[in-house]
Design a protein around this motif. Structure first.
Motif, PDB file in Angstrom:
ATOM      1  N   MET A 176       0.850  -1.181   0.000  1.00 23.97           N
ATOM      2  CA  MET A 176       0.000   0.000   0.000  1.00 23.97           C
ATOM      3  C   MET A 176       0.888   1.233   0.000  1.00 23.97           C
ATOM      4  N   SER A 177       0.425   2.302  -0.644  1.00 27.15           N
ATOM      5  CA  SER A 177       1.105   3.588  -0.492  1.00 27.15           C
ATOM      6  C   SER A 177       0.110   4.562   0.115  1.00 27.15           C
ATOM      7  N   VAL A 178       0.616   5.479   0.926  1.00 30.21           N
ATOM      8  CA  VAL A 178      -0.190   6.572   1.449  1.00 30.21           C
ATOM      9  C   VAL A 178       0.457   7.854   0.960  1.00 30.21           C
ATOM     10  N   VAL A 179      -0.267   8.604   0.153  1.00 29.71           N
ATOM     11  CA  VAL A 179       0.248   9.833  -0.453  1.00 29.71           C
ATOM     12  C   VAL A 179      -0.237  11.022   0.375  1.00 29.71           C
ATOM     13  N   GLY A 180       0.695  11.686   1.043  1.00 29.17           N
ATOM     14  CA  GLY A 180       0.350  12.791   1.938  1.00 29.17           C
ATOM     15  C   GLY A 180       0.414  12.330   3.379  1.00 29.17           C
ATOM     16  N   LEU A 181       1.426  12.807   4.110  1.00 28.67           N
ATOM     17  CA  LEU A 181       1.644  12.329   5.483  1.00 28.67           C
ATOM     18  C   LEU A 181       1.425  13.437   6.501  1.00 28.67           C
ATOM     19  N   GLY A 182       0.232  14.008   6.452  1.00 28.41           N
ATOM     20  CA  GLY A 182      -0.128  15.046   7.413  1.00 28.41           C
ATOM     21  C   GLY A 182      -0.916  14.472   8.566  1.00 28.41           C
ATOM     22  N   TYR A 183      -1.847  15.263   9.088  1.00 25.68           N
ATOM     23  CA  TYR A 183      -2.629  14.871  10.258  1.00 25.68           C
ATOM     24  C   TYR A 183      -3.543  13.691   9.978  1.00 25.68           C
ATOM     25  N   VAL A 184      -3.861  13.447   8.715  1.00 24.38           N
ATOM     26  CA  VAL A 184      -4.701  12.314   8.338  1.00 24.38           C
ATOM     27  C   VAL A 184      -3.855  11.160   7.806  1.00 24.38           C
ATOM     28  N   GLY A 185      -2.997  11.464   6.849  1.00 23.98           N
ATOM     29  CA  GLY A 185      -2.221  10.413   6.198  1.00 23.98           C
ATOM     30  C   GLY A 185      -1.261   9.669   7.104  1.00 23.98           C
ATOM     31  N   LEU A 186      -0.615  10.379   8.013  1.00 24.38           N
ATOM     32  CA  LEU A 186       0.372   9.722   8.880  1.00 24.38           C
ATOM     33  C   LEU A 186      -0.267   8.659   9.783  1.00 24.38           C
ATOM     34  N   ILE A 233       4.203   2.071   2.052  1.00 26.81           N
ATOM     35  CA  ILE A 233       5.124   3.117   1.628  1.00 26.81           C
ATOM     36  C   ILE A 233       4.459   4.452   1.929  1.00 26.81           C
ATOM     37  N   GLY A 234       5.079   5.266   2.756  1.00 29.47           N
ATOM     38  CA  GLY A 234       4.538   6.577   3.094  1.00 29.47           C
ATOM     39  C   GLY A 234       5.235   7.653   2.284  1.00 29.47           C
ATOM     40  N   PHE A 235       4.493   8.300   1.396  1.00 28.65           N
ATOM     41  CA  PHE A 235       5.101   9.294   0.500  1.00 28.65           C
ATOM     42  C   PHE A 235       4.601  10.704   0.802  1.00 28.65           C
ATOM     43  N   ASP A 236       5.533  11.653   0.795  1.00 28.36           N
ATOM     44  CA  ASP A 236       5.191  13.068   0.919  1.00 28.36           C
ATOM     45  C   ASP A 236       6.228  13.868   0.144  1.00 28.36           C
ATOM     46  N   ILE A 237       5.793  14.943  -0.496  1.00 29.08           N
ATOM     47  CA  ILE A 237       6.729  15.749  -1.286  1.00 29.08           C
ATOM     48  C   ILE A 237       7.631  16.607  -0.408  1.00 29.08           C
ATOM     49  N   ALA A 264       3.837  -0.026  -5.148  1.00 30.66           N
ATOM     50  CA  ALA A 264       2.550  -0.282  -4.495  1.00 30.66           C
ATOM     51  C   ALA A 264       1.436  -0.507  -5.512  1.00 30.66           C
ATOM     52  N   LYS A 265       0.411  -1.242  -5.068  1.00 36.89           N
ATOM     53  CA  LYS A 265      -0.760  -1.503  -5.904  1.00 36.89           C
ATOM     54  C   LYS A 265      -2.031  -0.868  -5.343  1.00 36.89           C
ATOM     55  N   PHE A 266      -2.074  -0.665  -4.030  1.00 32.23           N
ATOM     56  CA  PHE A 266      -3.233  -0.053  -3.377  1.00 32.23           C
ATOM     57  C   PHE A 266      -2.775   1.297  -2.847  1.00 32.23           C
ATOM     58  N   HIS A 267      -3.384   2.370  -3.343  1.00 32.01           N
ATOM     59  CA  HIS A 267      -2.928   3.713  -3.006  1.00 32.01           C
ATOM     60  C   HIS A 267      -4.015   4.503  -2.276  1.00 32.01           C
ATOM     61  N   ILE A 268      -3.642   5.137  -1.184  1.00 25.21           N
ATOM     62  CA  ILE A 268      -4.550   6.031  -0.460  1.00 25.21           C
ATOM     63  C   ILE A 268      -4.016   7.448  -0.578  1.00 25.21           C
ATOM     64  N   GLU A 297      -1.087  -1.440 -14.008  1.00 25.97           N
ATOM     65  CA  GLU A 297      -2.307  -2.208 -14.227  1.00 25.97           C
ATOM     66  C   GLU A 297      -2.649  -3.028 -12.985  1.00 25.97           C
ATOM     67  N   GLY A 298      -3.925  -3.066 -12.661  1.00 22.00           N
ATOM     68  CA  GLY A 298      -4.378  -3.834 -11.501  1.00 22.00           C
ATOM     69  C   GLY A 298      -4.350  -3.054 -10.205  1.00 22.00           C
ATOM     70  N   SER A 299      -4.034  -1.762 -10.303  1.00 20.31           N
ATOM     71  CA  SER A 299      -3.949  -0.936  -9.091  1.00 20.31           C
ATOM     72  C   SER A 299      -5.325  -0.415  -8.683  1.00 20.31           C
ATOM     73  N   MET A 300      -5.390   0.035  -7.428  1.00 23.04           N
ATOM     74  CA  MET A 300      -6.609   0.643  -6.896  1.00 23.04           C
ATOM     75  C   MET A 300      -6.216   1.918  -6.167  1.00 23.04           C
ATOM     76  N   VAL A 301      -6.940   2.998  -6.421  1.00 24.65           N
ATOM     77  CA  VAL A 301      -6.653   4.293  -5.803  1.00 24.65           C
ATOM     78  C   VAL A 301      -7.866   4.727  -4.990  1.00 24.65           C
ATOM     79  N   VAL A 302      -7.636   5.034  -3.714  1.00 30.45           N
ATOM     80  CA  VAL A 302      -8.713   5.481  -2.834  1.00 30.45           C
ATOM     81  C   VAL A 302      -8.372   6.891  -2.349  1.00 30.45           C
ATOM     82  N   PHE A 303      -9.279   7.829  -2.598  1.00 33.95           N
ATOM     83  CA  PHE A 303      -9.085   9.205  -2.142  1.00 33.95           C
ATOM     84  C   PHE A 303      -9.760   9.397  -0.790  1.00 33.95           C
ATOM     85  N   GLU A 304      -9.059  10.079   0.123  1.00 34.01           N
ATOM     86  CA  GLU A 304      -9.619  10.381   1.445  1.00 34.01           C
ATOM     87  C   GLU A 304      -9.864  11.878   1.634  1.00 34.01           C
TER      88      GLU A 304
END
Length: 439
Positions: free
Chosen positions: A14-24, A37-41, A81-85, A116-123
């Motif tokens: 899984m990847s989490v894009v954005g590691l702020g008060y919600v993502g972290l 995988i925790g990603f932040d710019i 990652a294949k599952f992205h938040i 291909e085969g990935s899933m993206v979930v927006f929070e």
């Protein structure tokens, strides 16, 4: 083997894009069960996280050090990652229109490494339609893949309450949605890995988006009503808190209180809803009325502070004023969209530059966003007026003698105390002779 099975068996991350008060908190929680995988710019933030330092104070340094999240600012690692938040902020512009730049940027970055085969979930909190009408085309454009064929999307609105140690990701019912039944099923099963309170499957992505945005809009409207009552009762010489405590004895009375409404949720989300409504040809009446009231409360507080100074025979243009607390809410370092800044700006209209103390606030964030530099509590001395703006745990423990040392050595009737949250014992300070005022 579907994506869920691959994730739990360690064959997909899984990847989490954005590691702020919600993502972290999301990343840390999931890392106890699966590879994350925790990603932040923000490279500086990533370095802090790697050192076990939690700038959000949402998970704590100890839990952060012990977690298995692979923190990175290298966007190419999203390829693993294949599952992205996606959990990035959704602020508003100065004209109160939605600022979708963060979520659009996140979608473009993620799209470059979508497989291909990935899933993206927006929070991220958005108005209905953003996920499918704005984010999906960006993902397709950057990846060259087709949504519904090569990858799937879902939406699961964040409900984490910053600074709240009780209502956490694990203990709040999680709303999930997806573009089709297969997506909903997989998204639900993935979140069930960490959410103990249960999963609610929304009818569609737009329903989930709408449900999230009205949660905060409802709170905003209710607080606006309390603020309006406070203005009315103040003119009548009636204590608002006493009225609310009395009315609260009825079983179905809703327990809301007046105050400054800021932050990146309640003070922002209603504008997303009204923006979309106006696009559809409807001009909001109730929602925007509530926003107008809440947006003027900082000015209202200062007007009453000035009145109290005049009553105390303290010259306004030479007054020394201190503000305790700058964050948008208690026991949270986040200063984004804090309405305490409205008090600061309004005081400046009277030629007053306040001393601001906040031992919890994010110092760098306050400096970069507002140009504010904090004073230590020990530097708050010889003031004419004190504004208790944020009910941090440290502040509400202050005793009468603690407050006494902040003021000039003058009779108490010349000491102005503004208790915005109404956390102090009013009768005690009034009996001591203070010029006490609260919403």
């Amino acid at each position: 083997m579907d994506l869920y099975e691959k994730i739990v068996k360690g064959k997909a991350k899984m990847s989490v894009v954005g590691l702020g008060y919600v993502g972290l908190p999301i990343a840390v929680s999931f890392s106890k069960k699966i590879g994350v995988i925790g990603f932040d710019i923000n490279k500086e933030k990533i370095e802090l996280l790697k050192k076990g330092i939690d700038p959000t104070k949402e998970v704590g340094n100890e839990a952060l050090t012990a977690c298995a999240v692979e923190f990175t600012s290298d966007e190419s690692r999203l390829l693993e990652a294949k599952f992205h938040i996606v959990a990035v902020p959704t602020p508003v512009n100065p004209n109160h229109t939605p600022n979708l730049n963060p979520i659009e940027s996140a979608s473009r970055i993620l799209g470059r490494y979508l497989t291909e085969g990935s899933m993206v979930v927006f929070e991220s909190t958005v108005y209905p339609g953003v996920t499918e009408e704005i984010c999906v085309p960006l993902l397709e454009e950057e990846s060259g893949l087709k949504c519904g064929v090569d990858f799937k999307v879902g939406y699961s609105p964040e409900r984490i309450n910053p600074g709240d140690k009780v209502h956490r990701l694990e203990s709040i019912i999680k709303v999930v949605s997806g573009m089709d039944q297969e997506t909903v099923d997989i998204v639900a099963k993935v979140y069930e890995l960490v959410v103990e309170a249960g999963i609610y499957r929304a009818e569609s992505i737009k329903v989930a988006e709408a449900a999230k945005i009205i949660e905060n809009s409802q709170r905003d409207i209710n607080i606006a009503f309390m603020n309006e009552l406070s203005i009315i009762f103040n003119k009548m010489g009636i204590d608002t808190k006493s009225v609310l405590e009395t009315a609260g004895t009825k079983w179905n009375f809703l327990h809301f209180y007046p105050g400054l409404v800021g932050g990146h949720c309640i003070g922002v989300d209603p504008y997303y809803l009204t923006y979309k409504a106006e696009q559809m040809g409807y001009h909001s009446q109730v929602i925007l009325s509530g926003r107008r009231i809440n947006d003027t409360m900082g000015k209202y507080v200062v007007e009453n502070l000035v009145k109290q100074l005049i009553k105390a025979n303290v010259p306004v243009n030479n007054a020394k004023v201190a503000i305790l607390g700058f964050t948008f809410k208690e026991n949270c370092p986040d200063t984004r969209n804090t309405k305490v800044i409205d008090i600061v700006y309004e005081l400046a209209e009277y030629g007053i530059i306040p001393l601001i103390a906040d031992p919890i606030a994010d110092v760098r964030q306050a400096k970069c966003e507002y140009g504010i530099e904090f004073h230590s509590i020990d530097e708050i001395i010889d003031v004419d007026a004190l504004v208790l703006a944020v009910a941090h745990g440290e502040f509400i423990k202050f005793t009468h003698s603690d407050f006494q040392r902040f003021y000039k050595d003058v009779p108490n009737e010349k000491k102005v105390l503004i208790d915005i949250k109404g956390v102090l014992k009013r009768k005690e300070y009034e009996a001591a002779g203070y010029r006490y005022w609260r919403l």
